[in-house]
Write an enzyme that holds these catalytic residues in place. Structure first.
Site, short mmCIF file in Angstrom:
data_model
loop_
_atom_site.label_atom_id
_atom_site.label_comp_id
_atom_site.label_asym_id
_atom_site.label_seq_id
_atom_site.Cartn_x
_atom_site.Cartn_y
_atom_site.Cartn_z
N LYS A 234 -37.60 -25.60 -5.35
CA LYS A 234 -38.17 -24.35 -4.81
C LYS A 234 -37.99 -23.27 -5.88
O LYS A 234 -36.95 -22.63 -5.98
CB LYS A 234 -37.41 -23.96 -3.53
CG LYS A 234 -38.15 -23.13 -2.53
CD LYS A 234 -38.77 -21.85 -3.04
CE LYS A 234 -37.90 -20.63 -2.93
NZ LYS A 234 -38.46 -19.46 -3.65
N CYS B 106 -29.12 -13.90 -17.55
CA CYS B 106 -27.81 -13.86 -16.92
C CYS B 106 -26.71 -13.70 -17.96
O CYS B 106 -25.64 -13.19 -17.66
CB CYS B 106 -27.59 -15.12 -16.09
SG CYS B 106 -27.95 -16.62 -16.98
N TRP C 33 -36.62 -16.34 -11.74
CA TRP C 33 -37.87 -16.15 -12.49
C TRP C 33 -37.70 -15.95 -13.98
O TRP C 33 -38.68 -15.84 -14.71
CB TRP C 33 -38.65 -14.95 -11.92
CG TRP C 33 -37.79 -13.79 -11.53
CD1 TRP C 33 -37.34 -13.49 -10.27
CD2 TRP C 33 -37.25 -12.76 -12.38
NE1 TRP C 33 -36.56 -12.36 -10.28
CE2 TRP C 33 -36.48 -11.88 -11.56
CE3 TRP C 33 -37.32 -12.49 -13.75
CZ2 TRP C 33 -35.82 -10.76 -12.06
CZ3 TRP C 33 -36.65 -11.38 -14.25
CH2 TRP C 33 -35.91 -10.53 -13.40
N ASN C 34 -36.48 -15.89 -14.46
CA ASN C 34 -36.34 -15.49 -15.87
C ASN C 34 -36.52 -16.64 -16.86
O ASN C 34 -37.09 -16.42 -17.93
CB ASN C 34 -35.04 -14.71 -16.10
CG ASN C 34 -33.84 -15.43 -15.56
OD1 ASN C 34 -33.94 -16.23 -14.64
ND2 ASN C 34 -32.69 -15.15 -16.13
N GLY D 46 -29.66 -17.62 -9.62
CA GLY D 46 -30.26 -16.36 -9.18
C GLY D 46 -29.22 -15.27 -9.09
O GLY D 46 -28.14 -15.36 -9.70
N GLY D 47 -29.54 -14.24 -8.32
CA GLY D 47 -28.66 -13.08 -8.20
C GLY D 47 -27.39 -13.41 -7.42
O GLY D 47 -27.36 -14.34 -6.60
N GLU E 27 -25.30 -20.71 -10.20
CA GLU E 27 -25.28 -20.05 -11.51
C GLU E 27 -25.79 -18.64 -11.26
O GLU E 27 -26.97 -18.45 -10.94
CB GLU E 27 -26.16 -20.82 -12.49
CG GLU E 27 -25.84 -20.53 -13.93
CD GLU E 27 -26.64 -19.38 -14.49
OE1 GLU E 27 -26.10 -18.24 -14.48
OE2 GLU E 27 -27.76 -19.59 -14.91
N LEU E 28 -24.89 -17.65 -11.37
CA LEU E 28 -25.22 -16.31 -10.89
C LEU E 28 -25.23 -15.27 -12.02
O LEU E 28 -25.47 -15.61 -13.16
CB LEU E 28 -24.22 -15.93 -9.78
CG LEU E 28 -24.08 -16.97 -8.67
CD1 LEU E 28 -23.00 -16.58 -7.68
CD2 LEU E 28 -25.41 -17.18 -7.94
N GLU F 25 -24.74 -5.58 -12.73
CA GLU F 25 -25.78 -6.24 -13.52
C GLU F 25 -27.10 -5.48 -13.38
O GLU F 25 -27.62 -5.35 -12.27
CB GLU F 25 -25.95 -7.69 -13.05
CG GLU F 25 -26.93 -8.46 -13.92
CD GLU F 25 -27.10 -9.92 -13.48
OE1 GLU F 25 -27.29 -10.17 -12.28
OE2 GLU F 25 -27.03 -10.80 -14.36
O1 TXE Z 1 -33.38 -13.09 -7.29
P1 TXE Z 1 -32.84 -13.92 -6.10
P2 TXE Z 1 -34.40 -11.91 -7.33
C1 TXE Z 1 -30.45 -10.93 -10.42
C2 TXE Z 1 -31.06 -9.70 -11.02
C3 TXE Z 1 -32.11 -9.34 -10.06
C4 TXE Z 1 -31.54 -9.79 -8.75
C5 TXE Z 1 -32.55 -10.11 -7.71
O2 TXE Z 1 -30.08 -8.70 -11.09
O3 TXE Z 1 -32.40 -7.99 -10.04
O4 TXE Z 1 -30.80 -10.93 -9.06
O5 TXE Z 1 -33.56 -10.92 -8.26
C6 TXE Z 1 -34.58 -17.54 -3.63
N1 TXE Z 1 -32.33 -18.37 0.87
N2 TXE Z 1 -30.91 -12.15 -11.04
O6 TXE Z 1 -34.63 -11.22 -6.04
O7 TXE Z 1 -33.01 -13.22 -4.80
C7 TXE Z 1 -35.77 -16.86 -4.25
O8 TXE Z 1 -36.95 -17.21 -3.57
C8 TXE Z 1 -32.71 -19.23 -0.07
C9 TXE Z 1 -29.97 -12.83 -11.85
O9 TXE Z 1 -35.58 -12.45 -7.97
O10 TXE Z 1 -31.51 -14.36 -6.47
C10 TXE Z 1 -35.70 -17.40 -5.66
O11 TXE Z 1 -36.26 -18.72 -5.71
N3 TXE Z 1 -33.30 -18.85 -1.21
C11 TXE Z 1 -30.35 -14.19 -12.16
C12 TXE Z 1 -34.20 -17.50 -5.93
O12 TXE Z 1 -33.59 -17.48 -4.65
C13 TXE Z 1 -33.50 -17.56 -1.41
C14 TXE Z 1 -31.77 -14.51 -12.28
C15 TXE Z 1 -33.64 -16.35 -6.76
O13 TXE Z 1 -33.88 -15.15 -6.08
C16 TXE Z 1 -33.12 -16.59 -0.46
C17 TXE Z 1 -32.61 -13.74 -11.41
C18 TXE Z 1 -32.50 -17.05 0.72
N4 TXE Z 1 -32.08 -16.21 1.67
C19 TXE Z 1 -32.16 -12.60 -10.83
N5 TXE Z 1 -33.44 -15.37 -0.95
C20 TXE Z 1 -29.54 -14.87 -13.20
N6 TXE Z 1 -28.24 -14.83 -13.03
O14 TXE Z 1 -30.04 -15.48 -14.12
C21 TXE Z 1 -34.01 -15.56 -2.15
N7 TXE Z 1 -34.06 -16.89 -2.44
#
Ligand code: TXE
Length: 493
Positions: free
Chosen positions: A175, A284, A151-152, A228-229, A250-251, A386
């Site tokens: 997605k 990130c 979402w960022n 994502g995370g 990309e984490l 993080e």
């Molecule tokens: O991210 P998620 P969230 C970090 C940040 C944050 C933490 C959680 O520390 O507090 O991650 O954030 C999809 N199978 N970052 O919960 O869970 C979800 O729908 C498939 C760092 O928002 O990583 C979304 O589209 N997909 C980061 C995407 O994964 C799944 C940026 C990201 O969600 C899933 C954001 C599953 N089982 C958060 N579960 C960065 N590095 O830039 C979730 N998703």
């Protein structure tokens, strides 16, 4: 203003989700629902993957220069719509409009660049070690690529993945994060308007925990691109592994921003602020560990506090705002919990440390003051984990060797900053820092031309630059024989 209600974009058609349910998208500044996104389920995942699979053969066979031309047309249209897209992004994730405008004006470059690359990818004729044989390679697309994003920086993360994927001849199912899906649907409207064939680009939204697994494991999906995370990335990686899908991740990060006593301190202060308070620290590449050489520590912290105190918090849609709210309630809680952890660990808070409640923040319950902790040691959780918020950990060091050791003593390796006017340090230190990107005397710079990605737990693969297109291609090797067969058929030739 009426609440926008989106539909799924599958096979070139707008359609309701099978659940007939929608998820509210809340504007983090007004704390009001401003749009509704479809809650897709596994049935919708199947429809989208099937559509992308049907569209694949003709998209892959289309002459690369024609694919490139269509991508450049898309880029032109994205450029026209940059302000509209920026407003959608700011409303959805609360990031300041100045940053989102910069991102959206930059976005078309991805489609110009990879569109331009489409017809430059060629295999090679290999002078092979077998007489009377011609051997050559060709690059072929993988098939259906699923992209799952956070979402960022919603649309930028989508562009990082789909621009090279489409140029290479793949079709895509996007997605986006359930918190910020609106811009992907606005993007799909532009894709539709410029005339992409049905099924080449599909957008579905919903909870990752509900339908993510169906998408990753879908038999027609060849590759998953994720931002994502780290925990979610690891879960996706292991799920994909069971089905032998290709994956790029990309984490997260916990990047060191290292300031030496010989640096231009005023520049470095700006770099430290950009590293942690820009985007409310929700990036990130946040420079969330500030490593300060002992002799300048006190002076630097004082300058930093002065600068950070003046940052204008408030309405992200106001062009003068510098810090907006955090994007989600759970992120807000997470940041506050880390502030508590830092205090319990004995770090000293010298700025912020609590929710912001000035008049300009009163609409939203999700503002957090820029926060600085000093007396942090690198073994503390506040230095190792993080936070993804405006919380800076300041760590002192004495020598260059100590700075390198602290910088590398971490599970992450996405980025690092170095501030020095000494040419030797500027050249030698990037070589020993274990991070995918190192900035010297600058911070938070990303280009579509320059590879981006992480060492260690910060990810797998690189986005951006020429190499990224090869992540969406596979090599086919062909041997053609003009030889008379006179060797044993039972022996490897
Ligand atoms: O991210 P998620 P969230 C970090 C940040 C944050 C933490 C959680 O520390 O507090 O991650 O954030 C999809 N199978 N970052 O919960 O869970 C979800 O729908 C498939 C760092 O928002 O990583 C979304 O589209 N997909 C980061 C995407 O994964 C799944 C940026 C990201 O969600 C899933 C954001 C599953 N089982 C958060 N579960 C960065 N590095 O830039 C979730 N998703």
């Amino acid at each position: 203003m009426a609440i926008k209600k989106y539909q799924l974009f599958i096979d070139g058609k707008w359609q309701d989700p099978s659940t007939l349910q929608w998820i509210d998208s809340v504007d983090p500044f007004t704390n009001k629902v401003w749009s509704q996104i479809p809650r897709a389920n596994n049935e919708d995942v199947n429809k989208a993957c099937d559509a992308a699979h049907r569209a694949f053969p003709s998209w892959a066979k289309m002459l690369p220069n024609q694919r490139g031309a269509l991508m450049r047309k898309l880029a032109d249209k994205l450029a026209e719509k940059a302000e509209h897209l920026a407003e959608i992004e700011s409303r959805d994730n609360g990031k300041i409009i100045a940053e989102m405008l910069a991102q959206m004006h930059y976005l078309p470059n991805y489609f110009y660049y990879y569109g331009g690359l489409a017809d430059t990818i060629s295999g090679e004729v290999i002078t092979v070690d077998k007489p009377h044989h011609l051997a050559y390679t060709e690059y072929e697309p993988l098939g259906v690529v699923a992209t799952i994003t956070a979402w960022n920086s919603p649309l930028m993360q989508v562009a990082f993945k789909i621009a090279p994927a489409l140029a290479a001849g793949n079709t895509v199912v996007i997605k986006p994060s359930e918190f910020t899906s609106s811009s992907a649907f606005e993007f799909a409207k532009i894709v539709e308007a410029v005339g992409f064939p049905a099924g080449v680009v599909n957008v579905i939204s919903g909870y990752g925990s509900e339908m993510g697994s169906a998408l990753i494991t879908h038999p027609k999906v060849a590759k998953v691109g994720f931002t994502g995370g780290t925990a979610t990335g690891a879960a996706i990686y292991s799920e994909a592994a069971k089905h032998l899908k290709k994956v790029s991740l990309e984490l997260g990060g916990k990047s060191p921003n290292i300031v030496f006593a010989d640096a231009d301190l005023d520049n470095a202060v700006q770099g430290a602020v950009s590293g942690i308070f820009a985007a409310s620290g929700q990036t990130c590449i946040a420079g969330s560990r500030l490593l300060l050489q002992e002799s300048i520590h006190d002076e630097f912290v004082a300058k930093l506090i002065d600068f950070a105190k003046q940052a204008k918090m408030g309405n992200p849609m106001d062009k003068n705002t510098q810090i907006g709210p955090v994007t989600t309630p759970s992120q807000y809680e997470r940041i506050l919990s880390y502030i508590k952890i830092a205090e319990d660990e004995g770090a000293k808070c010298v700025l912020g440390g609590k929710p912001a409640n000035g008049k300009e923040c009163e609409n939203s319950p999700w503002f957090i003051e820029p926060t600085i902790f000093i007396n942090v040691t690198n073994n503390m959780r506040i230095a190792q984990e993080e936070v993804f918020g405006p919380v800076l950990s300041v760590i002192k060091f004495k020598t260059v060797e100590e700075a390198i050791a602290i910088a590398n003593d971490i599970q992450f390796g996405l980025a690092a900053g170095i501030w020095t006017q000494d040419i030797k340090k500027a050249i030698e230190l990037p070589k020993v820092i274990k991070a995918g990107t190192v900035w010297v005397n600058t911070y938070r710079m990303v280009s579509y031309l320059v590879p981006f990605g992480g060492y260690k737990n910060s990810g797998i693969g690189r986005e951006n630059g020429i190499n990224a297109i090869y992540d969406y291609l596979q090599v086919k090797s062909t041997f053609i024989s003009t030889a008379q067969t006179n060797t044993s058929p039972f022996v490897l030739k």
